[in-house]
Design a protein around this motif. Structure first.
Motif, PDB file in Angstrom:
ATOM      1  N   GLN A 151      -6.315  45.123   7.596  1.00 27.38           N
ATOM      2  CA  GLN A 151      -7.721  45.520   7.427  1.00 27.38           C
ATOM      3  C   GLN A 151      -8.624  44.702   8.338  1.00 27.38           C
ATOM      4  O   GLN A 151      -9.536  45.248   8.969  1.00 27.38           O
ATOM      5  N   ILE A 152      -8.365  43.391   8.434  1.00 27.53           N
ATOM      6  CA  ILE A 152      -9.154  42.525   9.315  1.00 27.53           C
ATOM      7  C   ILE A 152      -9.000  42.975  10.767  1.00 27.53           C
ATOM      8  O   ILE A 152      -9.986  43.059  11.515  1.00 27.53           O
ATOM      9  N   LEU A 153      -7.775  43.282  11.197  1.00 24.17           N
ATOM     10  CA  LEU A 153      -7.562  43.759  12.567  1.00 24.17           C
ATOM     11  C   LEU A 153      -8.323  45.066  12.822  1.00 24.17           C
ATOM     12  O   LEU A 153      -8.906  45.257  13.899  1.00 24.17           O
ATOM     13  N   SER A 154      -8.311  45.943  11.849  1.00 20.68           N
ATOM     14  CA  SER A 154      -9.037  47.206  11.983  1.00 20.68           C
ATOM     15  C   SER A 154     -10.538  46.945  12.112  1.00 20.68           C
ATOM     16  O   SER A 154     -11.216  47.551  12.955  1.00 20.68           O
ATOM     17  N   ASP A 155     -11.066  46.033  11.276  1.00 24.36           N
ATOM     18  CA  ASP A 155     -12.488  45.677  11.344  1.00 24.36           C
ATOM     19  C   ASP A 155     -12.821  45.057  12.696  1.00 24.36           C
ATOM     20  O   ASP A 155     -13.858  45.395  13.311  1.00 24.36           O
ATOM     21  N   LEU A 156     -11.984  44.154  13.180  1.00 24.36           N
ATOM     22  CA  LEU A 156     -12.230  43.507  14.469  1.00 24.36           C
ATOM     23  C   LEU A 156     -12.220  44.531  15.602  1.00 24.36           C
ATOM     24  O   LEU A 156     -13.026  44.456  16.542  1.00 24.36           O
ATOM     25  N   HIS A 157     -11.309  45.501  15.511  1.00 26.60           N
ATOM     26  CA  HIS A 157     -11.229  46.543  16.540  1.00 26.60           C
ATOM     27  C   HIS A 157     -12.531  47.357  16.571  1.00 26.60           C
ATOM     28  O   HIS A 157     -13.084  47.634  17.648  1.00 26.60           O
ATOM     29  N   SER A 158     -12.999  47.750  15.386  1.00 25.52           N
ATOM     30  CA  SER A 158     -14.245  48.535  15.351  1.00 25.52           C
ATOM     31  C   SER A 158     -15.437  47.692  15.814  1.00 25.52           C
ATOM     32  O   SER A 158     -16.330  48.190  16.517  1.00 25.52           O
ATOM     33  N   GLN A 159     -15.473  46.380  15.485  1.00 23.84           N
ATOM     34  CA  GLN A 159     -16.556  45.508  15.957  1.00 23.84           C
ATOM     35  C   GLN A 159     -16.497  45.346  17.477  1.00 23.84           C
ATOM     36  O   GLN A 159     -17.526  45.304  18.156  1.00 23.84           O
ATOM     37  N   ARG A 160     -15.282  45.296  18.024  1.00 29.72           N
ATOM     38  CA  ARG A 160     -15.129  45.183  19.475  1.00 29.72           C
ATOM     39  C   ARG A 160     -15.690  46.430  20.163  1.00 29.72           C
ATOM     40  O   ARG A 160     -16.401  46.337  21.161  1.00 29.72           O
ATOM     41  N   GLU A 161     -15.349  47.578  19.613  1.00 27.76           N
ATOM     42  CA  GLU A 161     -15.883  48.823  20.171  1.00 27.76           C
ATOM     43  C   GLU A 161     -17.411  48.835  20.098  1.00 27.76           C
ATOM     44  O   GLU A 161     -18.087  49.242  21.047  1.00 27.76           O
ATOM     45  N   GLN A 162     -17.934  48.367  18.972  1.00 28.23           N
ATOM     46  CA  GLN A 162     -19.387  48.321  18.800  1.00 28.23           C
ATOM     47  C   GLN A 162     -20.018  47.370  19.827  1.00 28.23           C
ATOM     48  O   GLN A 162     -21.043  47.688  20.442  1.00 28.23           O
ATOM     49  N   ILE A 163     -19.396  46.196  20.045  1.00 24.25           N
ATOM     50  CA  ILE A 163     -19.909  45.233  21.030  1.00 24.25           C
ATOM     51  C   ILE A 163     -19.847  45.841  22.428  1.00 24.25           C
ATOM     52  O   ILE A 163     -20.785  45.703  23.232  1.00 24.25           O
ATOM     53  N   ASN A 164     -18.722  46.516  22.739  1.00 23.12           N
ATOM     54  CA  ASN A 164     -18.577  47.146  24.054  1.00 23.12           C
ATOM     55  C   ASN A 164     -19.646  48.223  24.260  1.00 23.12           C
ATOM     56  O   ASN A 164     -20.218  48.354  25.349  1.00 23.12           O
TER      57      ASN A 164
END
Length: 186
Positions: A151-164
């Motif tokens: 779940q943390i990896l999934s959250d980090l992935h979505s936050q990365r996309e948001q930052i990008n």
């Protein structure tokens, strides 16, 4: 010769009656030592009876042919009787051995030893069950940790996309500001 055979027959009958008596007494004797003494005595008497039968057989073979069948039939019946006595003795001996083993297991030091081993085995079984339960709990915690990590990896992935995406917008905005600045300065 016939009188010698009759003498052997008389001796044989005394020995076989003693063997029968001893075999009958073995199960009723109370001590192990007395039973072992009786069994030794029966072994000795059986050997004497066999030797006596061998002597009798030799004498029967040496008889004249007219009286040989009579003594030969007697000799065969004595052999069968001895075989029956040996069979009875083996049965009595086996019953005694089984009783001795049973008594040792139930009353002797071996029983205490087996009881101690049984107790240790039960303790070890309980310990293994506790360890198994602990392993199950640890496995459950690992599964939960893996799910949380996923779940943390999934959250980090979505936050990365948001930052990008935010970085992209910022670049676009910067480029637009640059154009606006040039248009204004002209």
């Amino acid at each position: 010769m016939a009188s010698l055979i009759e003498s052997y027959e008389h001796q044989y009958s005394g020995i076989t009656s003693e063997i029968t008596s001893q075999i009958g007494r073995i199960p009723n004797l109370s001590s192990v030592e007395a039973k072992q003494n009786a069994m030794s005595n029966v072994d000795r008497l059986l050997e004497e009876a066999k030797e006596l039968l061998e002597q009798m057989g030799l004498e029967v073979r040496g008889l004249q042919s007219d009286i040989r069948p009579k003594y030969s039939n007697r000799f065969k019946s004595y052999e069968k009787e001895l075989q029956r006595l040996e069979k009875d003795y083996r049965r009595s001996k086996t019953a005694f051995s089984d009783k001795v083993i049973r008594d040792e297991l139930l009353n002797g030091e071996d029983y205490t030893h087996y009881e101690n081993q049984r107790s240790k085995l039960l303790d070890n079984t309980e310990s293994i069950e506790r360890m198994g339960s602990s392993v199950d709990n640890t496995f459950q915690i690992c599964v939960e940790t893996e799910a949380i990590g996923g779940q943390i990896l999934s959250d980090l992935h979505s936050q990365r996309e948001q930052i990008n995406r935010s970085r992209s917008r910022l670049k676009e905005t910067d480029a637009m500001l640059g154009k606006s600045s040039r248009v204004l300065s002209e």
